[in-house]
Design a protein around this motif. Structure first.
Motif: not given
Length: 377
Positions: A227-249
């Protein structure tokens, strides 16, 4: 009731202990050693996955795709940036809202993965009836006991995904838990199976899965998916606001993070308030309060739902608990309940449309419970 002076978790919250200074064990980082072990393991497995050559079979990974912002963002990344051959696996949870289906349809149009829809309505409903209709749990309880229905539901379809990956010889399973969920997720396939047996026993586990889970317990380690947990491995990059903004774009997301994709969200709150006198997202909100107290003006998000910096957590919880239990008992005016809920969710930074969407799901709680055979009161 005594509360932690840092994050406001109550002394009777499952798994919470206050010290002489009225500071809880979470704020004192009593879980730090476990977190570091889990972070180290998940980071290692994710690095291994990124560097792995194409698998011998048709797919490099089975990607658990819910239609939420986290899984949509990472699915796009796996396919477009990592170049992985992905089987996007969606378990058709009978409690999923229309918004999840809309986001999945957008992804299917724009992200070139292979999509698989799985379902088992009768068995997952049977399991959820078992969870909600159990006798009141023994207090003080264990960490995450207030989230048992949600954890059980998630584990059910994670096990279905594990079985699918094992049968298709897919070496990795990607699961997009946000960084705060590291303590709620087991990273070892064999331990996921054992944990389900411990929670539901051999009889119900056999009814739900037959002998297929038992086969996993005796499989060679090299033949089990990781099992791979990409967001946990990349925890310092996790930003929910940026994620939503990029997806909507990119035209890949058409809802609000607060507009939960689970129609059981009101019942999850009912379970938490009835058994533990707390709202379902209490740990998440307490983590936010903890981060604000420790980091001052610096923004820091480690969870999917962002709370206002000035959130009156105790006040929100008291009002929400009152309206949830009134709806469950069939008391009060629907219109008054809706006004209260909309006001509460707007205080949690939801737009008026999002607040009204969530509020109406709470107003339908009794009909959802009747459909599932869940007893309220």
């Amino acid at each position: 009731m005594s509360r932690c002076t840092v994050c406001s978790l109550g002394a009777d919250h499952p798994g919470v202990v206050l010290d002489d200074q009225q500071v809880c064990n979470l704020c004192n980082l009593d879980f730090a050693e476990d977190l570091l072990v889990n972070y180290h393991y998940t980071s290692e497995v994710f690095a291994e996955f990124q560097q792995a050559p194409p698998a011998a079979g048709e797919f490099d990974c089975l990607f658990m795709y819910s239609g939420g912002k986290d899984s949509t963002y990472m699915l796009d990344k796996f396919v477009g940036e990592y170049g992985k051959r992905v089987l996007a696996y969606t378990f058709d949870v009978p409690f999923e809202s229309v918004h999840a289906a809309q986001n999945i349809a957008l992804a299917q149009q724009k992200i070139p993965a292979t999509y698989l829809l799985d379902a088992d309505d009768d068995n997952i409903k049977l399991m959820m009836r078992e969870v909600f209709n159990r006798p009141a749990p023994t207090k003080p309880g264990r960490y995450l006991d207030e989230k048992l229905p949600c954890v059980s539901c998630r584990t059910f379809f994670v096990l279905r995904a594990i079985l699918t990956a094992h049968e298709r010889r897919i070496p990795y399973i990607a699961l997009c838990a946000d960084p705060q969920q590291i303590l709620t997720m087991e990273s070892n396939v064999r331990e996921v199976v054992r944990g389900f047996y411990n929670t539901f026993g051999e009889r119900l586990t056999g009814t739900l899965f037959g002998e297929r889970l038992e086969d996993l317990l005796f499989e060679d380690d090299d033949d089990l998916p990781k099992i791979v947990f990409p967001f946990i491995a990349m925890r310092n990059e996790y930003d929910p606001d940026r994620i939503v903004e990029e997806l909507r774009a990119k035209g890949l997301y058409d809802s609000s993070p607060l507009e939960t994709h689970c129609t059981l969200f009101p019942l999850l709150n009912y379970y938490s308030f009835k058994n533990w006198d707390c709202m379902f997202y209490k740990l998440n909100a307490a983590s936010h309060v903890r981060a604000v107290r420790r980091n001052g003006d610096q923004a820091r998000n480690t969870f999917s739902i962002k709370f206002p910096r000035t959130l009156d957590l105790a006040g929100v919880e008291e009002r929400l608990g009152g309206v949830v239990m009134a709806i469950a008992a069939g008391e009060g005016s629907r219109e008054e309940h809706e006004r209260t809920l909309v006001d509460l969710f707007q205080h949690m930074d939801a737009s008026e449309d999002a607040a009204r969407f969530v509020a109406r799901s709470f107003l339908d709680m009794r009909s959802v419970a009747d459909d599932l055979g869940i007893r309220l009161g």
